[in-house]
Design a protein around this motif. Sequence first.
Motif, PDB file in Angstrom:
ATOM      1  N   PRO A 305       0.807  -1.226   0.000  1.00 30.01           N
ATOM      2  CA  PRO A 305       0.000   0.000   0.000  1.00 30.01           C
ATOM      3  C   PRO A 305       0.840   1.278   0.000  1.00 30.01           C
ATOM      4  CG  PRO A 305       0.202  -0.805   2.237  1.00 30.01           C
ATOM      5  CD  PRO A 305       1.009  -1.753   1.371  1.00 30.01           C
ATOM      6  N   CYS A 306       1.211   1.767  -1.168  1.00 30.72           N
ATOM      7  CA  CYS A 306       1.971   3.028  -1.270  1.00 30.72           C
ATOM      8  C   CYS A 306       0.987   4.164  -1.521  1.00 30.72           C
ATOM      9  CB  CYS A 306       2.988   2.932  -2.392  1.00 30.72           C
ATOM     10  SG  CYS A 306       4.195   1.607  -2.165  1.00 30.72           S
ATOM     11  N   THR A 307       0.087   4.368  -0.569  1.00 32.54           N
ATOM     12  CA  THR A 307      -1.048   5.274  -0.751  1.00 32.54           C
ATOM     13  C   THR A 307      -0.925   6.573   0.024  1.00 32.54           C
ATOM     14  OG1 THR A 307      -2.166   3.994   0.983  1.00 32.54           O
ATOM     15  CG2 THR A 307      -2.685   3.434  -1.307  1.00 32.54           C
ATOM     16  N   GLY A 308       0.194   6.798   0.665  1.00 30.59           N
ATOM     17  CA  GLY A 308       0.349   8.022   1.431  1.00 30.59           C
ATOM     18  C   GLY A 308      -0.120   7.854   2.868  1.00 30.59           C
ATOM     19  N   PHE A 309      -0.070   8.962   3.615  1.00 28.03           N
ATOM     20  CA  PHE A 309      -0.386   8.932   5.037  1.00 28.03           C
ATOM     21  C   PHE A 309      -1.285  10.094   5.434  1.00 28.03           C
ATOM     22  CE2 PHE A 309       2.698   5.637   5.935  1.00 28.03           C
ATOM     23  CZ  PHE A 309       3.624   5.784   4.911  1.00 28.03           C
ATOM     24  N   GLU A 328      -6.282  19.306   6.918  1.00 30.08           N
ATOM     25  CA  GLU A 328      -6.043  19.016   8.336  1.00 30.08           C
ATOM     26  C   GLU A 328      -4.685  19.523   8.805  1.00 30.08           C
ATOM     27  OE1 GLU A 328      -6.790  14.791   8.604  1.00 30.08           O
ATOM     28  OE2 GLU A 328      -8.918  15.116   8.928  1.00 30.08           O
ATOM     29  N   ALA A 329      -4.263  20.643   8.236  1.00 28.11           N
ATOM     30  CA  ALA A 329      -3.082  21.362   8.694  1.00 28.11           C
ATOM     31  C   ALA A 329      -3.561  22.564   9.502  1.00 28.11           C
ATOM     32  CB  ALA A 329      -2.264  21.838   7.492  1.00 28.11           C
ATOM     33  N   PRO A 330      -2.665  23.234  10.271  1.00 29.86           N
ATOM     34  CA  PRO A 330      -3.080  24.451  10.959  1.00 29.86           C
ATOM     35  C   PRO A 330      -3.781  25.408   9.999  1.00 29.86           C
ATOM     36  CG  PRO A 330      -0.921  23.797  11.730  1.00 29.86           C
ATOM     37  CD  PRO A 330      -1.277  22.865  10.601  1.00 29.86           C
ATOM     38  N   SER A 369       2.348  18.462  10.536  1.00 34.25           N
ATOM     39  CA  SER A 369       1.817  19.819  10.386  1.00 34.25           C
ATOM     40  C   SER A 369       1.229  20.039   9.002  1.00 34.25           C
ATOM     41  CB  SER A 369       2.926  20.851  10.638  1.00 34.25           C
ATOM     42  OG  SER A 369       3.860  20.894   9.569  1.00 34.25           O
ATOM     43  N   TYR A 370       1.646  19.242   8.022  1.00 34.67           N
ATOM     44  CA  TYR A 370       1.107  19.368   6.669  1.00 34.67           C
ATOM     45  C   TYR A 370      -0.145  18.526   6.464  1.00 34.67           C
ATOM     46  CZ  TYR A 370       4.633  22.263   4.351  1.00 34.67           C
ATOM     47  OH  TYR A 370       5.417  23.320   3.925  1.00 34.67           O
ATOM     48  N   GLY A 371      -0.570  17.831   7.521  1.00 36.14           N
ATOM     49  CA  GLY A 371      -1.806  17.076   7.436  1.00 36.14           C
ATOM     50  C   GLY A 371      -1.800  16.088   6.282  1.00 36.14           C
ATOM     51  N   ARG A 372      -2.771  16.252   5.400  1.00 35.42           N
ATOM     52  CA  ARG A 372      -2.881  15.353   4.246  1.00 35.42           C
ATOM     53  C   ARG A 372      -2.241  15.931   2.988  1.00 35.42           C
ATOM     54  NH1 ARG A 372      -8.641  12.205   4.448  1.00 35.42           N
ATOM     55  NH2 ARG A 372      -8.917  12.119   6.699  1.00 35.42           N
ATOM     56  N   VAL A 443      11.925  16.206   4.701  1.00 32.32           N
ATOM     57  CA  VAL A 443      13.154  16.586   4.081  1.00 32.32           C
ATOM     58  C   VAL A 443      14.116  15.549   4.528  1.00 32.32           C
ATOM     59  CG1 VAL A 443      14.900  18.226   3.917  1.00 32.32           C
ATOM     60  CG2 VAL A 443      12.585  18.922   4.413  1.00 32.32           C
ATOM     61  N   GLY A 444      14.796  14.978   3.669  1.00 30.46           N
ATOM     62  CA  GLY A 444      15.755  13.982   4.057  1.00 30.46           C
ATOM     63  C   GLY A 444      15.107  12.646   4.183  1.00 30.46           C
ATOM     64  N   PHE A 445      13.972  12.421   3.559  1.00 37.54           N
ATOM     65  CA  PHE A 445      13.396  11.098   3.653  1.00 37.54           C
ATOM     66  C   PHE A 445      13.731  10.282   2.438  1.00 37.54           C
ATOM     67  CE2 PHE A 445      12.042  11.712   7.450  1.00 37.54           C
ATOM     68  CZ  PHE A 445      10.832  11.270   7.852  1.00 37.54           C
ATOM     69  N   PRO A 446      13.270   9.054   2.427  1.00 40.69           N
ATOM     70  CA  PRO A 446      13.657   8.135   1.388  1.00 40.69           C
ATOM     71  C   PRO A 446      13.255   8.572   0.015  1.00 40.69           C
ATOM     72  CG  PRO A 446      11.971   7.229   2.748  1.00 40.69           C
ATOM     73  CD  PRO A 446      12.270   8.584   3.260  1.00 40.69           C
ATOM     74  N   THR A 447      13.939   8.015  -0.938  1.00 40.46           N
ATOM     75  CA  THR A 447      13.607   8.295  -2.314  1.00 40.46           C
ATOM     76  C   THR A 447      12.236   7.733  -2.589  1.00 40.46           C
ATOM     77  OG1 THR A 447      14.664   6.248  -2.828  1.00 40.46           O
ATOM     78  CG2 THR A 447      15.940   8.221  -3.134  1.00 40.46           C
ATOM     79  N   GLY A 448      11.650   7.068  -1.670  1.00 43.75           N
ATOM     80  CA  GLY A 448      10.379   6.498  -1.937  1.00 43.75           C
ATOM     81  C   GLY A 448       9.477   6.422  -0.764  1.00 43.75           C
ATOM     82  N   LEU A 449       9.295   7.482  -0.064  1.00 39.00           N
ATOM     83  CA  LEU A 449       8.368   7.444   1.062  1.00 39.00           C
ATOM     84  C   LEU A 449       7.128   8.186   0.666  1.00 39.00           C
ATOM     85  CD1 LEU A 449       8.428   6.288   3.767  1.00 39.00           C
ATOM     86  CD2 LEU A 449       8.907   8.502   4.679  1.00 39.00           C
ATOM     87  N   SER A 450       5.948   7.717   1.060  1.00 41.97           N
ATOM     88  CA  SER A 450       4.791   8.455   0.692  1.00 41.97           C
ATOM     89  C   SER A 450       4.059   8.996   1.869  1.00 41.97           C
ATOM     90  CB  SER A 450       3.849   7.587  -0.093  1.00 41.97           C
ATOM     91  OG  SER A 450       3.947   6.290   0.234  1.00 41.97           O
ATOM     92  N   HIS A 451       3.492  10.139   1.643  1.00 46.79           N
ATOM     93  CA  HIS A 451       2.729  10.762   2.721  1.00 46.79           C
ATOM     94  C   HIS A 451       1.779  11.707   2.045  1.00 46.79           C
ATOM     95  CE1 HIS A 451       2.580  13.661   6.265  1.00 46.79           C
ATOM     96  NE2 HIS A 451       1.808  14.090   5.334  1.00 46.79           N
ATOM     97  N   GLY A 452       0.693  11.213   1.531  1.00 46.12           N
ATOM     98  CA  GLY A 452      -0.147  12.087   0.745  1.00 46.12           C
ATOM     99  C   GLY A 452      -1.514  12.271   1.304  1.00 46.12           C
ATOM    100  N   ARG A 453      -2.348  12.906   0.534  1.00 40.75           N
ATOM    101  CA  ARG A 453      -3.714  13.131   0.962  1.00 40.75           C
ATOM    102  C   ARG A 453      -4.461  11.813   0.970  1.00 40.75           C
ATOM    103  NH1 ARG A 453      -6.444  17.126  -2.846  1.00 40.75           N
ATOM    104  NH2 ARG A 453      -5.376  15.902  -4.377  1.00 40.75           N
TER     105      ARG A 453
END
Length: 458
Positions: A305-309, A328-330, A369-372, A443-453
Amino acid sequence: MDSTKSLPVAVIGAGPIGLAAAAHLIEHGLEPLILEAGPSAGAAIEQWRHIRLFSPWQYNVDAAAVRLLAASGWESPGPTALPFGGELIDQYLTPLAALPAISSQLQTGVRVIALTRAGMDKTHTRYRENTPFIVRVEHADGETRDHAVAGVIDASGTWSTRNPLGTSGLPAIGEDTAADRISSPLPDVTGRDRAAFAGRRVLVVGAGHSAANTLINLADLAKEEPGTRILWTVRGESASKVYGGGDMDGLPARGQLGARLRRLVEAGTIELHTGFGISSLKSLASHVTVGSVDGRTLEADVVVPCTGFRPDLDILRELRLNLDPAVEAPTELGPLIDPEFHSCGTVPPHGAALLAHPDKDFYIVGMKSYGRAPTFLLATGYEQVRSVAAALAGDREAADTVQLELPETGVCSSDAGTSCDVPAAAAVASESSCCAAPEPMLVGFPTGLSHGRSGDHN
């Protein structure tokens, strides 16, 4: 924080942003209380230690943390090298966490389960600003304990709360019951987790660089394990956003990743299915059947599941928050990062002023802090906590003076279309040269990490 000066400031999470926050607090003469759910600093990154970051070392470290390390004789890695997640832990986070100023304030194996104000729930207003926070934590042995603190910096990230496989932000029908067929978001398919993937039908879901990394690693595995079959589904009608700009990409390593992935698809090594919005999963004795909203089905042995976080907000129910209803950010930050209207290149540097909530001295920083939203840089997080620490120390001038130096090429930690699978570590000083996928990265995360909406795995 005047009436609570004798109390520490809670820092939730001992990843790159959390430890940077602690370093800045120490420089201001404040006492951090660092609470990490994992067994050690950088526990989330440990899950993807096999992934190389897109950004070089010079953009993966925080200035205050480096000053603490330098005083101990630490030698900085080569500034232009691209580290793996494991190297970020071993050569930076672990030495930082071992410094007496940090280690004496760090508790591991403790999960924060709730935050509130001492003696009052969120409905009480009188004396609220001058009342300490209570941080309730659960220890690995099941013990529950409350800590009184003067302020809270929530740098817990989003790794533990991935987006579901289904459309509309909801789990696909049957997704929960098929959990034993679903892997972690960035499995080590050629190493630690090899046995779960070798010679099997593997379905990768998502259109970010997390997906790209996993797909390329699976292709390497298939060379040695010929029975390995690689399926890839994206919700959109094309995978062009994942392929990116090739050599024209602001981050060369990311551009090369997309180009290699395209070649593997064109060669038939990876079987791409576009326009595949997942509606159901049916777990059978030997495999799982994955259904699309248009009636198509695919059969797989394991699903990645590379669907973000998305952020876990449950622990914050008793605090007064101002959150943008979409991302869902400030509230003040939300419109600046909403991927419907902005790319990472349009997000200005920001700090305590934009991150503040109605509950004074509470801040959400880092990826959470960036939420989705999908765009985030480690450098952005480092500037956030520099400003927040100054605000908690009462230095408003320093808190309000926010800036990020921009490298010549610019760095993006997100892909508007697949969470910025750019290593969250690009301590890049500014958000320019945005990626093209909706999963964000530290910043400084993997070439393949997901964290999306939610559901952003086009």
